[in-house]
Motif scaffolding. Structure first.
Motif, PDB file in Angstrom:
ATOM      1  N   LYS A 177       0.862  -1.169   0.000  1.00 28.85           N
ATOM      2  CA  LYS A 177       0.000   0.000   0.000  1.00 28.85           C
ATOM      3  C   LYS A 177       0.906   1.229   0.000  1.00 28.85           C
ATOM      4  N   ARG A 178       0.768   2.060  -1.033  1.00 30.68           N
ATOM      5  CA  ARG A 178       1.613   3.257  -1.126  1.00 30.68           C
ATOM      6  C   ARG A 178       0.753   4.442  -1.538  1.00 30.68           C
ATOM      7  N   SER A 179       1.103   5.625  -1.061  1.00 34.20           N
ATOM      8  CA  SER A 179       0.447   6.830  -1.582  1.00 34.20           C
ATOM      9  C   SER A 179       1.010   7.099  -2.973  1.00 34.20           C
ATOM     10  N   LYS A 180       0.281   7.893  -3.746  1.00 30.60           N
ATOM     11  CA  LYS A 180       0.731   8.231  -5.098  1.00 30.60           C
ATOM     12  C   LYS A 180       2.132   8.845  -5.060  1.00 30.60           C
ATOM     13  N   GLU A 181       2.327   9.741  -4.090  1.00 28.20           N
ATOM     14  CA  GLU A 181       3.615  10.427  -3.996  1.00 28.20           C
ATOM     15  C   GLU A 181       4.753   9.454  -3.680  1.00 28.20           C
ATOM     16  N   GLU A 182       4.496   8.532  -2.764  1.00 23.65           N
ATOM     17  CA  GLU A 182       5.504   7.514  -2.435  1.00 23.65           C
ATOM     18  C   GLU A 182       5.838   6.674  -3.654  1.00 23.65           C
TER      19      GLU A 182
END
Ligand SMILES: Nc1ncnc2c1ncn2[C@@H]1O[C@H](COP(=O)(O)OP(=O)(O)O)[C@@H](O)[C@H]1O
Ligand SMILES: [Mg+2]
Length: 309
Positions: A121-126
């Motif tokens: 699970k990652r944020s878009k920015e990550e």
């Protein structure tokens, strides 16, 4: 420690036919292959087209069935379908043709991010930062992020394939003829960069090629496959300085002049090898036209010698 151990692998494909579409025969694509790869090293699997190299790689990936034999990865036996779920992200494959192995409708960002998205699970920015890091690692500029595969050269496309393959920080990479579809002029470049990645990430690699010259400078061990079996295996030094099987000699003699030592460049020797190959090749194979069982001639050097008598 061996990261990968393939033990007496057999992959036979049924040939069906006739009115009832029953199994008539089998293609013995891989017919008793054993390979061990020490952790952190590259193993070169070499052989002509149709010798069973891709089938061997796919069996390790769990992409085809296994007729017989065992595959052990990192001390675990992989199941009949190839491997257990918990090692899935530890083995990745790079394919021969970067034109067809990358989805042409996806941007580089999505191609490289896809395996990460599937497991984390990652944020878009990550994700963007992670993909930028991977692109940097394979030598592609940040501006590549939102481009499509067709906007790149063949060599660059193979770099995208490598970025995707290393995205999950795998332990083992199976590189299936990654430079065969590229111009000779960019092959060396891609080979060098793959070698750098292998060292930097301490990867273990099975590097598949049909040309011995390609694997010479990057592999600790080399196995030569012919018609579903290994005909010879040894350290790179043993294979090049003391080749035993006529098929191995023939492959060495076929390496382009620019990449060989004085002895190998010797035309008379090449001619002799060609003659020996043409006259005696069959005597070095069993009645099915396959290699004999391997016999050890040193701790690391094994050769398929004719069974006497
Ligand atoms: N899915 C399949 N069904 C039937 N035969 C296959 C299949 N895949 C490969 N083969 C056959 O198995 C043999 C080995 O193929 P392959 O592993 O692709 O060789 P290589 O990668 O060394 O060129 C060839 O004779 C090929 O035609
Ligand atoms: Mg192949």
């Amino acid at each position: 420690m061996n990261l990968l151990e393939i033990k007496d692998l057999k992959v036979h494909y049924p040939i069906k036919g006739g009115f009832f579409n029953t199994v008539k025969d089998y293609v013995k694509a891989v017919d008793g292959v054993s390979i061990s790869i020490p952790e952190g090293t590259t193993y070169g699997l070499v052989g002509e087209s149709g010798s069973g190299k891709t089938t061997t790689g796919k069996a390790v990936m769990g992409l085809n069935h296994v007729t017989a034999g065992e595959i052990h990865f990192n001390g675990q036996k992989l199941n009949e379908k190839g491997r257990k779920v918990n090692v899935r992200d530890d083995i990745q494959m790079i394919f021969q043709d970067p034109y067809s192995s990358l989805n042409p409708r996806k941007r580089v960002f999505d191609i490289v991010a896809e395996p990460i998205r599937n497991y984390h699970k990652r944020s878009k920015e990550e994700l963007i930062n992670e993909v930028l890091g991977l692109l940097n690692r394979v030598g592609l500029p940040p501006g590549s992020l939102y481009k499509y595969p067709h906007e790149f050269s063949g060599g660059q496309r193979q770099r995208i394939g490598v970025a995707r393959a290393i995205a999950l920080n795998p332990k083992l990479i199976i590189a299936d003829e990654p430079v065969s579809a590229l111009d000779v002029s960019v092959q060396a470049q891609v080979l060098n960069f793959m070698q750098d990645i292998q060292k930097d990430m301490d990867l273990t690699m099975m590097f598949i090629a049909h040309d011995l010259g390609v694997v010479r400078h990057m592999c600790r061990h080399i196995g030569i496959m012919y018609h579903g079996r290994l005909v010879e295996e040894g350290t790179t030094e043993e294979i090049f300085s003391n080749p035993q099987h006529i098929y191995t000699k023939r492959l060495i003699a076929a390496i382009p002049d620019t990449d060989v030592d004085e002895v190998e460049r010797n035309l008379a020797l090449r001619q002799k090898i060609k003659e020996e190959y043409d006259q005696n090749f069959d005597e070095n194979l069993d009645e099915e036209g396959r290699a004999f069982p391997l016999q050890s001639i040193s701790k690391t050097h094994r050769v398929a010698l004719p069974v006497k008598g």
